[in-house]
Design a protein around this motif. Structure first.
Motif, PDB file in Angstrom:
ATOM      1  N   GLY A   1       2.369  -1.417  -9.980  1.00  0.00           N
ATOM      2  CA  GLY A   1       2.640  -2.789  -9.539  1.00  0.00           C
ATOM      3  C   GLY A   1       3.406  -3.564 -10.586  1.00  0.00           C
ATOM      4  O   GLY A   1       3.574  -3.123 -11.723  1.00  0.00           O
ATOM      5  N   LYS A   2       3.856  -4.724 -10.187  1.00  0.00           N
ATOM      6  CA  LYS A   2       4.680  -5.552 -11.069  1.00  0.00           C
ATOM      7  C   LYS A   2       3.978  -5.860 -12.389  1.00  0.00           C
ATOM      8  O   LYS A   2       4.563  -5.796 -13.447  1.00  0.00           O
ATOM      9  N   ASP A   3       2.688  -6.172 -12.329  1.00  0.00           N
ATOM     10  CA  ASP A   3       1.934  -6.503 -13.532  1.00  0.00           C
ATOM     11  C   ASP A   3       0.837  -5.472 -13.823  1.00  0.00           C
ATOM     12  O   ASP A   3      -0.132  -5.774 -14.512  1.00  0.00           O
ATOM     13  N   CYS A   4       0.994  -4.260 -13.276  1.00  0.00           N
ATOM     14  CA  CYS A   4       0.038  -3.158 -13.479  1.00  0.00           C
ATOM     15  C   CYS A   4      -1.362  -3.498 -12.971  1.00  0.00           C
ATOM     16  O   CYS A   4      -2.348  -2.955 -13.452  1.00  0.00           O
ATOM     17  N   SER A   5      -1.442  -4.396 -11.995  1.00  0.00           N
ATOM     18  CA  SER A   5      -2.753  -4.824 -11.505  1.00  0.00           C
ATOM     19  C   SER A   5      -3.299  -3.933 -10.388  1.00  0.00           C
ATOM     20  O   SER A   5      -4.465  -4.021 -10.049  1.00  0.00           O
ATOM     21  N   ILE A   6      -2.458  -3.068  -9.826  1.00  0.00           N
ATOM     22  CA  ILE A   6      -2.907  -2.175  -8.763  1.00  0.00           C
ATOM     23  C   ILE A   6      -3.434  -0.907  -9.406  1.00  0.00           C
ATOM     24  O   ILE A   6      -2.700  -0.180 -10.077  1.00  0.00           O
ATOM     25  N   LYS A   7      -4.719  -0.655  -9.206  1.00  0.00           N
ATOM     26  CA  LYS A   7      -5.361   0.488  -9.854  1.00  0.00           C
ATOM     27  C   LYS A   7      -5.744   1.525  -8.807  1.00  0.00           C
ATOM     28  O   LYS A   7      -6.145   1.177  -7.702  1.00  0.00           O
TER      29      LYS A   7
ATOM     30  N   CYS B   1       2.826   0.275 -17.118  1.00  0.00           N
ATOM     31  CA  CYS B   1       1.721   0.790 -16.305  1.00  0.00           C
ATOM     32  C   CYS B   1       1.290   2.182 -16.759  1.00  0.00           C
ATOM     33  O   CYS B   1       0.105   2.507 -16.718  1.00  0.00           O
ATOM     34  N   MET B   2       2.243   3.016 -17.182  1.00  0.00           N
ATOM     35  CA  MET B   2       1.903   4.360 -17.657  1.00  0.00           C
ATOM     36  C   MET B   2       1.005   4.297 -18.888  1.00  0.00           C
ATOM     37  O   MET B   2       0.181   5.179 -19.101  1.00  0.00           O
ATOM     38  N   LYS B   3       1.149   3.255 -19.683  1.00  0.00           N
ATOM     39  CA  LYS B   3       0.338   3.105 -20.885  1.00  0.00           C
ATOM     40  C   LYS B   3      -1.133   2.831 -20.562  1.00  0.00           C
ATOM     41  O   LYS B   3      -1.973   2.883 -21.439  1.00  0.00           O
ATOM     42  N   LYS B   4      -1.426   2.559 -19.295  1.00  0.00           N
ATOM     43  CA  LYS B   4      -2.803   2.284 -18.877  1.00  0.00           C
ATOM     44  C   LYS B   4      -3.431   3.475 -18.154  1.00  0.00           C
ATOM     45  O   LYS B   4      -4.571   3.406 -17.726  1.00  0.00           O
ATOM     46  N   TYR B   5      -2.681   4.573 -18.017  1.00  0.00           N
ATOM     47  CA  TYR B   5      -3.233   5.778 -17.394  1.00  0.00           C
ATOM     48  C   TYR B   5      -4.313   6.354 -18.296  1.00  0.00           C
ATOM     49  O   TYR B   5      -4.211   6.286 -19.525  1.00  0.00           O
TER      50      TYR B   5
ATOM     51  N   MET C   1       0.829  -1.186   0.000  1.00  0.00           N
ATOM     52  CA  MET C   1       0.000   0.000   0.000  1.00  0.00           C
ATOM     53  C   MET C   1       0.873   1.248   0.000  1.00  0.00           C
ATOM     54  O   MET C   1       0.546   2.235  -0.633  1.00  0.00           O
ATOM     55  N   GLY C   2       1.994   1.190   0.722  1.00  0.00           N
ATOM     56  CA  GLY C   2       2.910   2.326   0.781  1.00  0.00           C
ATOM     57  C   GLY C   2       3.497   2.649  -0.582  1.00  0.00           C
ATOM     58  O   GLY C   2       3.712   3.809  -0.916  1.00  0.00           O
ATOM     59  N   LYS C   3       3.767   1.591  -1.379  1.00  0.00           N
ATOM     60  CA  LYS C   3       4.307   1.808  -2.725  1.00  0.00           C
ATOM     61  C   LYS C   3       3.309   2.542  -3.603  1.00  0.00           C
ATOM     62  O   LYS C   3       3.675   3.424  -4.358  1.00  0.00           O
ATOM     63  N   ILE C   4       2.041   2.178  -3.483  1.00  0.00           N
ATOM     64  CA  ILE C   4       0.990   2.818  -4.286  1.00  0.00           C
ATOM     65  C   ILE C   4       0.936   4.301  -3.959  1.00  0.00           C
ATOM     66  O   ILE C   4       0.940   5.145  -4.850  1.00  0.00           O
ATOM     67  N   ILE C   5       0.914   4.593  -2.680  1.00  0.00           N
ATOM     68  CA  ILE C   5       0.837   5.999  -2.263  1.00  0.00           C
ATOM     69  C   ILE C   5       2.074   6.748  -2.716  1.00  0.00           C
ATOM     70  O   ILE C   5       1.982   7.874  -3.216  1.00  0.00           O
ATOM     71  N   SER C   6       3.252   6.120  -2.603  1.00  0.00           N
ATOM     72  CA  SER C   6       4.494   6.767  -3.051  1.00  0.00           C
ATOM     73  C   SER C   6       4.461   7.074  -4.538  1.00  0.00           C
ATOM     74  O   SER C   6       4.854   8.156  -4.966  1.00  0.00           O
ATOM     75  N   ILE C   7       3.979   6.130  -5.330  1.00  0.00           N
ATOM     76  CA  ILE C   7       3.929   6.331  -6.782  1.00  0.00           C
ATOM     77  C   ILE C   7       2.926   7.416  -7.137  1.00  0.00           C
ATOM     78  O   ILE C   7       3.193   8.276  -7.969  1.00  0.00           O
ATOM     79  N   ILE C   8       1.777   7.405  -6.472  1.00  0.00           N
ATOM     80  CA  ILE C   8       0.770   8.437  -6.736  1.00  0.00           C
ATOM     81  C   ILE C   8       1.311   9.805  -6.351  1.00  0.00           C
ATOM     82  O   ILE C   8       1.179  10.775  -7.102  1.00  0.00           O
ATOM     83  N   LEU C   9       1.947   9.887  -5.181  1.00  0.00           N
ATOM     84  CA  LEU C   9       2.526  11.172  -4.750  1.00  0.00           C
ATOM     85  C   LEU C   9       3.618  11.637  -5.700  1.00  0.00           C
ATOM     86  O   LEU C   9       3.722  12.827  -6.001  1.00  0.00           O
ATOM     87  N   LEU C  10       4.440  10.703  -6.195  1.00  0.00           N
ATOM     88  CA  LEU C  10       5.483  11.060  -7.152  1.00  0.00           C
ATOM     89  C   LEU C  10       4.862  11.622  -8.421  1.00  0.00           C
ATOM     90  O   LEU C  10       5.311  12.646  -8.939  1.00  0.00           O
TER      91      LEU C  10
END
Length: 155
Positions: free
Chosen positions: A90-96, A66-70, A1-10
């Motif tokens: 995520g590794k397979d872009c499964s975290i939305k 993953c950027m290609k799915k934005y 969950m921390g990775k998701i928040i970090s990526i979104i904040l970035l």
């Protein structure tokens, strides 16, 4: 969950690093004119390309999968326009993740909205009936660089 928040904040931090000035020359292509910019944006727009200027040369920044799915979704409800930003990671872009509906004001060449209590003004350029770009400055390889994120309308 921390990775998701970090990526979104970035991503938010990167998109917030905009110049206070308007872009003088947004690119070599002329901006198309449409009757109603707000109506033009309605629908879903897929992130397809990121360009940047290196010296005098325009280059394409390589997107990770993953950027290609934005995507961006503009919707109209009761004469208001709302923007939803959707991301994957995520590794397979499964975290939305999603920004949720954000009320947006669309003006000629820019749209504005509140993002995490900060007022954002994104400069845009309409390239064709099916493509537009968002223009901003960011730090790339240690220097401030003009970035152009391109979006394509989904059917």
């Amino acid at each position: 969950m921390g990775k998701i928040i970090s990526i979104i904040l970035l991503f938010i931090l990167m998109s917030n690093c905009q110049s206070q000035q308007k872009n003088k020359d947004a690119g070599s292509k002329p901006m198309l004119s449409v009757k109603n910019d707000a109506e033009y944006f309605l629908g879903t727009w897929k992130f397809v390309e990121k360009n940047y200027v290196d010296g005098t040369e325009k280059k394409i920044y390589p997107l990770h999968e993953c950027m290609k799915k934005y995507n961006l979704v503009f919707e109209k409800e009761n004469d208001n326009i709302f923007l939803t930003k959707n991301y994957t990671t995520g590794k397979d872009c499964s975290i939305k993740s999603s920004s949720g509906k954000i009320q947006v004001t669309i003006n000629p060449s820019s749209f504005s909205y509140l993002d995490a209590d900060l007022k954002r003004i994104d400069q845009y350029k309409i390239l064709s009936p099916e493509m537009f770009s968002i223009l901003y400055n960011d730090i790339l390889d240690g220097k401030v660089t003009e970035i152009e994120d391109m979006y394509e309308k989904q059917k």
